[in-house]
Scaffold this active site. Structure first.
Site, PDB file in Angstrom:
ATOM      1  CE1 TYR A 166      -2.853   8.744  11.112  1.00 20.74           C
ATOM      2  CE2 TYR A 166      -0.220   8.040  10.314  1.00 20.74           C
ATOM      3  CZ  TYR A 166      -0.766   8.772  11.205  1.00 20.74           C
ATOM      4  OH  TYR A 166      -0.314   9.443  12.122  1.00 20.74           O
ATOM      5  CG  HIS A 226       1.891  -1.801   3.798  1.00 19.77           C
ATOM      6  ND1 HIS A 226       2.181  -2.547   4.814  1.00 19.77           N
ATOM      7  CD2 HIS A 226       0.710  -0.256   3.792  1.00 19.77           C
ATOM      8  CE1 HIS A 226       0.922  -1.574   6.281  1.00 19.77           C
ATOM      9  NE2 HIS A 226       0.175  -0.547   5.257  1.00 19.77           N
ATOM     10  CB  SER A 270      -2.386  -0.091   6.476  1.00 16.08           C
ATOM     11  OG  SER A 270      -1.418   0.463   7.277  1.00 16.08           O
ATOM     12  CD  GLN A 271      -6.176   5.204  10.783  1.00 17.62           C
ATOM     13  OE1 GLN A 271      -5.311   5.587  12.262  1.00 17.62           O
ATOM     14  NE2 GLN A 271      -6.649   5.777  10.416  1.00 17.62           N
ATOM     15  CG  ASP A 302       4.753  -4.395   4.839  1.00 15.53           C
ATOM     16  OD1 ASP A 302       4.772  -2.556   5.170  1.00 15.53           O
ATOM     17  OD2 ASP A 302       3.294  -4.379   5.742  1.00 15.53           O
TER      18      ASP A 302
END
Length: 319
Positions: free
Chosen positions: A92, A302, A183-184, A273
């Protein structure tokens, strides 16, 4: 061991909290129909970065709503037979990364296409044009407009168009087009494989953009999900529209696209996470009906997951 979420056995049964819009399937069929009407206007520009082994291009195409989208495209100079291709999606607010970090895949005979998400850190355009809030964040961009104007709808469609381009590139084996990201990037990997079922393998690491209401109820609307808190504080401070907001977010909730995936999935996650809570990720994982492998790091959040990149490469190599 310490827990930030449910125990693993409960995670493996969890089915999500965010509401699924009644017209979810029609929504995405309409979106794909809009994409099909867009003239791709593909452009390949040789990059100033070149190596003896890799031919490198700045790739541009037109996405929905007229945005020009950029990706980095690398292919091996040495391989003459059809090559596998890997689509790479970034985290992101980031970008496609550097040329050099893609050369390991090129050295194995892969073509690499790395997307710059529109409106984030790379060269792709964000044409905007929505009503309502643009104060902060892409999750909530378009939330006060028609659902067809949600920004992540457009970003998901950009991943589809990139896959379609890869499938038709000279020298690419259409039976070996893969996707990856964390992630993203992990979220966009799911979106891409779900909306373009010809993607044969998808390696997703702690995916973002799943089960928004669960994030809210865990009081984790911070960090990557902070814009959910901003939205309510700025635009619905009494939560009078809370049900409407989460239902509209359901259109871009990847747990409801996951069941469309037909290719094989490698799903990597950490149980500590607090950025993308494990339960939100499992809401998507548990809906994948295609062949899938789960790799769990009990003590990691994360962050860098040791061995994850090696496992992904071996997955794509078929080992």
């Amino acid at each position: 061991m310490p827990l930030v979420d449910m125990p693993l056995e409960q995670l493996k049964q969890y089915q999500g909290r965010n509401p699924r819009p009644a017209d979810f399937d029609a929504y995405w069929e309409r979106a794909l129909g809009e994409l099909a009407m867009v003239d791709t206007q593909l452009e390949l520009i040789p990059s100033t970065f070149q190596t003896p082994q890799a031919e490198c291009f700045d790739l541009y195409f037109t996405g929905v709503r007229g945005a020009r989208i950029h990706a980095k495209y690398l292919r091996s100079r040495a391989v003459s037979t059809p090559q596998p291709a890997v689509l790479q999606f970034h985290g992101y607010t980031g970008d496609a990364g550097e040329w050099q970090d893609k050369l390991a895949y090129v050295s194995l005979g892969f073509s690499v296409l790395a997307l710059d998400c529109r409106g984030q850190g790379g060269l792709s355009e964000d044409t905007g044009g929505v009503k309502g809030n643009t104060h902060n964040g892409h999750i909530i961009r378009g939330l006060d407009d028609h659902p067809d104007n949600l920004l992540f709808r457009h970003i998901y469609l950009d991943t589809v168009r990139l896959a379609q381009i890869a499938l038709e590139l000279p020298g690419v084996d259409p039976e070996r087009v893969y996707a990856m990201g964390g992630s993203q990037g992990g979220a966009l990997t799911i979106a891409c494989a779900a909306l373009e079922p010809r993607v044969k393998k998808a390696a997703t690491t702690y995916p973002f953009l799943c089960d928004y209401k669960r994030v809210w109820e865990m009081d984790l609307a911070k960090d990557a999900y902070h814009e959910l808190s901003i939205y309510f504080r700025k635009f619905d401070p009494l939560h009078e529209r809370e049900d409407e907001v989460f239902e509209k977010l359901g259109y871009i909730d990847l747990q409801y696209l996951a069941s469309r995936i037909q290719g094989e999935v490698l799903f990597i996650t950490g149980l500590m996470d607090t950025i993308c809570p494990p339960s939100t990720q499992f809401a998507a994982y548990n809906k994948i009906t295609a062949p899938k492998q789960l790799v769990v790091y009990p003590d990691f959040g994360h962050e860098y997951l040791p061995g994850g990149g090696d496992r992904t490469m071996q997955f794509f190599l078929g080992e």
